[in-house]
Design a protein around this motif. Structure first.
Motif, PDB file in Angstrom:
ATOM      1  N   LEU A   1      43.257  34.950  24.053  1.00 50.79           N
ATOM      2  CA  LEU A   1      43.891  33.785  23.435  1.00 50.79           C
ATOM      3  C   LEU A   1      44.520  34.139  22.087  1.00 50.79           C
ATOM      4  O   LEU A   1      45.535  33.551  21.698  1.00 50.79           O
ATOM      5  CB  LEU A   1      42.856  32.667  23.235  1.00 50.79           C
ATOM      6  CG  LEU A   1      42.615  31.722  24.416  1.00 50.79           C
ATOM      7  CD1 LEU A   1      41.427  30.822  24.124  1.00 50.79           C
ATOM      8  CD2 LEU A   1      43.854  30.901  24.715  1.00 50.79           C
ATOM      9  N   ASN A   2      43.934  35.087  21.400  1.00 53.21           N
ATOM     10  CA  ASN A   2      44.447  35.452  20.079  1.00 53.21           C
ATOM     11  C   ASN A   2      45.650  36.380  20.156  1.00 53.21           C
ATOM     12  O   ASN A   2      46.358  36.553  19.164  1.00 53.21           O
ATOM     13  CB  ASN A   2      43.338  36.139  19.264  1.00 53.21           C
ATOM     14  CG  ASN A   2      43.733  36.353  17.828  1.00 53.21           C
ATOM     15  OD1 ASN A   2      44.126  35.423  17.126  1.00 53.21           O
ATOM     16  ND2 ASN A   2      43.621  37.589  17.355  1.00 53.21           N
TER      17      ASN A   2
ATOM     18  N   TYR B   1      43.213  27.641  21.366  1.00 49.36           N
ATOM     19  CA  TYR B   1      43.835  26.892  22.460  1.00 49.36           C
ATOM     20  C   TYR B   1      44.850  25.894  21.912  1.00 49.36           C
ATOM     21  O   TYR B   1      45.940  25.736  22.471  1.00 49.36           O
ATOM     22  CB  TYR B   1      42.766  26.169  23.270  1.00 49.36           C
ATOM     23  CG  TYR B   1      43.312  25.458  24.486  1.00 49.36           C
ATOM     24  CD1 TYR B   1      43.495  26.145  25.690  1.00 49.36           C
ATOM     25  CD2 TYR B   1      43.664  24.111  24.439  1.00 49.36           C
ATOM     26  CE1 TYR B   1      44.003  25.510  26.803  1.00 49.36           C
ATOM     27  CE2 TYR B   1      44.178  23.468  25.550  1.00 49.36           C
ATOM     28  CZ  TYR B   1      44.343  24.171  26.732  1.00 49.36           C
ATOM     29  OH  TYR B   1      44.860  23.522  27.829  1.00 49.36           O
ATOM     30  N   THR B   2      44.496  25.225  20.815  1.00 48.92           N
ATOM     31  CA  THR B   2      45.444  24.287  20.182  1.00 48.92           C
ATOM     32  C   THR B   2      46.675  25.019  19.682  1.00 48.92           C
ATOM     33  O   THR B   2      47.803  24.519  19.789  1.00 48.92           O
ATOM     34  CB  THR B   2      44.753  23.559  19.019  1.00 48.92           C
ATOM     35  OG1 THR B   2      43.593  22.869  19.513  1.00 48.92           O
ATOM     36  CG2 THR B   2      45.692  22.540  18.388  1.00 48.92           C
ATOM     37  N   GLN B   3      46.469  26.221  19.134  1.00 53.86           N
ATOM     38  CA  GLN B   3      47.601  27.015  18.661  1.00 53.86           C
ATOM     39  C   GLN B   3      48.522  27.394  19.817  1.00 53.86           C
ATOM     40  O   GLN B   3      49.747  27.322  19.696  1.00 53.86           O
ATOM     41  CB  GLN B   3      47.101  28.263  17.953  1.00 53.86           C
ATOM     42  CG  GLN B   3      48.217  29.114  17.363  1.00 53.86           C
ATOM     43  CD  GLN B   3      47.694  30.300  16.583  1.00 53.86           C
ATOM     44  OE1 GLN B   3      46.492  30.501  16.478  1.00 53.86           O
ATOM     45  NE2 GLN B   3      48.583  31.094  16.037  1.00 53.86           N
ATOM     46  N   GLN B   4      47.942  27.800  20.952  1.00 53.20           N
ATOM     47  CA  GLN B   4      48.757  28.139  22.113  1.00 53.20           C
ATOM     48  C   GLN B   4      49.534  26.925  22.615  1.00 53.20           C
ATOM     49  O   GLN B   4      50.693  27.038  23.025  1.00 53.20           O
ATOM     50  CB  GLN B   4      47.878  28.677  23.235  1.00 53.20           C
ATOM     51  CG  GLN B   4      47.357  30.078  23.002  1.00 53.20           C
ATOM     52  CD  GLN B   4      48.472  31.107  22.974  1.00 53.20           C
ATOM     53  OE1 GLN B   4      49.020  31.423  21.917  1.00 53.20           O
ATOM     54  NE2 GLN B   4      48.841  31.623  24.117  1.00 53.20           N
ATOM     55  N   GLU B   5      48.924  25.762  22.543  1.00 56.88           N
ATOM     56  CA  GLU B   5      49.611  24.539  22.964  1.00 56.88           C
ATOM     57  C   GLU B   5      50.822  24.258  22.081  1.00 56.88           C
ATOM     58  O   GLU B   5      51.895  23.893  22.571  1.00 56.88           O
ATOM     59  CB  GLU B   5      48.634  23.357  22.911  1.00 56.88           C
ATOM     60  CG  GLU B   5      49.195  22.065  23.466  1.00 56.88           C
ATOM     61  CD  GLU B   5      48.189  20.934  23.407  1.00 56.88           C
ATOM     62  OE1 GLU B   5      48.347  19.947  24.146  1.00 56.88           O
ATOM     63  OE2 GLU B   5      47.222  21.032  22.607  1.00 56.88           O
TER      64      GLU B   5
ATOM     65  N   TYR C   1      37.572  29.064  19.992  1.00 60.08           N
ATOM     66  CA  TYR C   1      38.294  28.802  21.243  1.00 60.08           C
ATOM     67  C   TYR C   1      39.161  27.554  21.117  1.00 60.08           C
ATOM     68  O   TYR C   1      40.336  27.558  21.528  1.00 60.08           O
ATOM     69  CB  TYR C   1      37.299  28.634  22.392  1.00 60.08           C
ATOM     70  CG  TYR C   1      37.965  28.339  23.718  1.00 60.08           C
ATOM     71  CD1 TYR C   1      38.403  29.376  24.536  1.00 60.08           C
ATOM     72  CD2 TYR C   1      38.164  27.032  24.147  1.00 60.08           C
ATOM     73  CE1 TYR C   1      39.024  29.119  25.745  1.00 60.08           C
ATOM     74  CE2 TYR C   1      38.794  26.758  25.355  1.00 60.08           C
ATOM     75  CZ  TYR C   1      39.213  27.814  26.150  1.00 60.08           C
ATOM     76  OH  TYR C   1      39.843  27.545  27.339  1.00 60.08           O
ATOM     77  N   ALA C   2      38.604  26.482  20.546  1.00 59.72           N
ATOM     78  CA  ALA C   2      39.366  25.242  20.397  1.00 59.72           C
ATOM     79  C   ALA C   2      40.577  25.442  19.495  1.00 59.72           C
ATOM     80  O   ALA C   2      41.672  24.938  19.776  1.00 59.72           O
ATOM     81  CB  ALA C   2      38.455  24.140  19.844  1.00 59.72           C
TER      82      ALA C   2
ATOM     83  N   TYR D   1      46.836  33.904  29.352  1.00 55.97           N
ATOM     84  CA  TYR D   1      46.624  32.822  28.392  1.00 55.97           C
ATOM     85  C   TYR D   1      47.797  32.671  27.424  1.00 55.97           C
ATOM     86  O   TYR D   1      47.782  31.777  26.584  1.00 55.97           O
ATOM     87  CB  TYR D   1      45.344  33.069  27.582  1.00 55.97           C
ATOM     88  CG  TYR D   1      44.073  32.912  28.388  1.00 55.97           C
ATOM     89  CD1 TYR D   1      43.480  31.663  28.552  1.00 55.97           C
ATOM     90  CD2 TYR D   1      43.478  34.006  28.999  1.00 55.97           C
ATOM     91  CE1 TYR D   1      42.320  31.523  29.295  1.00 55.97           C
ATOM     92  CE2 TYR D   1      42.318  33.875  29.750  1.00 55.97           C
ATOM     93  CZ  TYR D   1      41.736  32.633  29.889  1.00 55.97           C
ATOM     94  OH  TYR D   1      40.602  32.500  30.633  1.00 55.97           O
ATOM     95  N   ASN D   2      48.799  33.537  27.543  1.00 60.40           N
ATOM     96  CA  ASN D   2      49.932  33.514  26.624  1.00 60.40           C
ATOM     97  C   ASN D   2      51.151  32.880  27.279  1.00 60.40           C
ATOM     98  O   ASN D   2      51.103  32.488  28.442  1.00 60.40           O
ATOM     99  CB  ASN D   2      50.233  34.937  26.148  1.00 60.40           C
ATOM    100  CG  ASN D   2      49.001  35.643  25.613  1.00 60.40           C
ATOM    101  OD1 ASN D   2      48.541  36.627  26.180  1.00 60.40           O
ATOM    102  ND2 ASN D   2      48.439  35.125  24.535  1.00 60.40           N
TER     103      ASN D   2
END
Length: 277
Positions: A240-241, A75-79, A71-72, A248-249
């Motif tokens: 998230l993926n 989430y960092t990748q989405q940021e 998850y971490a 979440y995208n």
């Protein structure tokens, strides 16, 4: 996007929880019929050796560590995708303003605007395309290359620098969108989740000797709630993926960011907006 994510996460989780609630007593009784040994039932019901408890603790710890790290990471990748898109859209707007300043009134003006429009529609908005393919195989009519070609006579430096900055921002966006975790990673997470859940029907096979079918129905409700939570967690990780299409995208934010850019492009191509000197 919020409703789509709510449905794609909530419905499978609710169905899994309800199914687990009703299936739990039958699974426990099925395992009990296979074991059918009073000594084994005594060990399972009391768990005096704490073997099942230790098994559950280890599997739960492994699952929580991996799911938390996953998850971490996602989430960092989405940021990083958000930051890259903000940078790229800013560069695209700068290119549009610069093209309007140096090309308006020339015969090539509409062709340059069409090239920017192609870039926005066929590249910037393509979040679900494979980033590695996009960056490795450039199209024959590359819109950014066309812009440099059309503006290379007379004013090569100013537009060239902006296009180069836009290419760098594009590379950052594609790099951020590239999925770093293989599909087998999520398969292993599901396997760990199943391993964690499978120990509870085994315990139910022992406790049914104490309270009968009634205690299995109570345990089934708790098992259903826990199944609901685990499936919901896994579905959130899956959202998230995904490269796009959910809450979440970045789809919703990207549509808002490029709305002004597309409107200005349309107005300039239709001649409704003139560059102010």
């Amino acid at each position: 996007y919020n409703l789509k994510t709510l449905l794609s996460v909530g419905i499978p989780s609710i169905i899994s929880g309800i199914a687990a609630t009703f299936l739990f007593p039958f699974l426990a009784l099925f395992l009990a019929s296979i074991v059918n040994d009073a000594g084994v039932f005594a060990v399972l019901s009391q768990d005096s050796s704490q073997f099942v408890q230790n098994f559950l603790t280890v599997s739960g710890l492994l699952f929580s560590i991996l799911i938390g790290q996953t998850y971490a990471f996602l989430y960092t990748q989405q940021e990083s995708v958000f930051y890259a898109l903000f940078q790229e859209v800013t560069e695209a707007k700068s290119l549009l303003e610069q093209v309007a300043l140096v090309c308006q009134g020339r015969s090539m003006y509409n062709r340059v605007l069409e090239s920017i429009s192609k870039y926005v529609q066929n590249d910037l908005k393509q979040l679900k395309a494979d980033p590695a393919v996009l960056i490795s195989s450039r199209p024959v009519d590359d819109p950014l290359e066309s812009i440099m070609y059309l503006t290379s006579v007379g004013v090569p430096s100013s537009v060239y620098d902006t296009v180069r900055s836009l290419r760098q921002a594009r590379a950052q966006r594609l790099g951020a969108l590239q999925r770093k975790l293989p599909k087998v990673h999520f398969v292993l997470l599901w396997i760990l989740a199943v391993i964690e859940l499978i120990s509870f029907p085994l315990l139910g096979a022992g406790t049914q000797t104490i309270g009968g079918y009634n205690i299995l129905t109570v345990e089934g409700v708790l098992f259903g709630v826990m199944t609901f939570g685990i499936v919901m967690t896994m579905k959130v990780i899956g959202e998230l993926n995904r490269p796009g299409g959910g809450a979440y995208n970045v789809d919703g934010v990207l549509n808002v960011m490029i709305q002004g850019l597309e409107t200005e492009l349309k107005e300039r191509m239709e001649g409704k907006r003139k560059q102010v000197a």
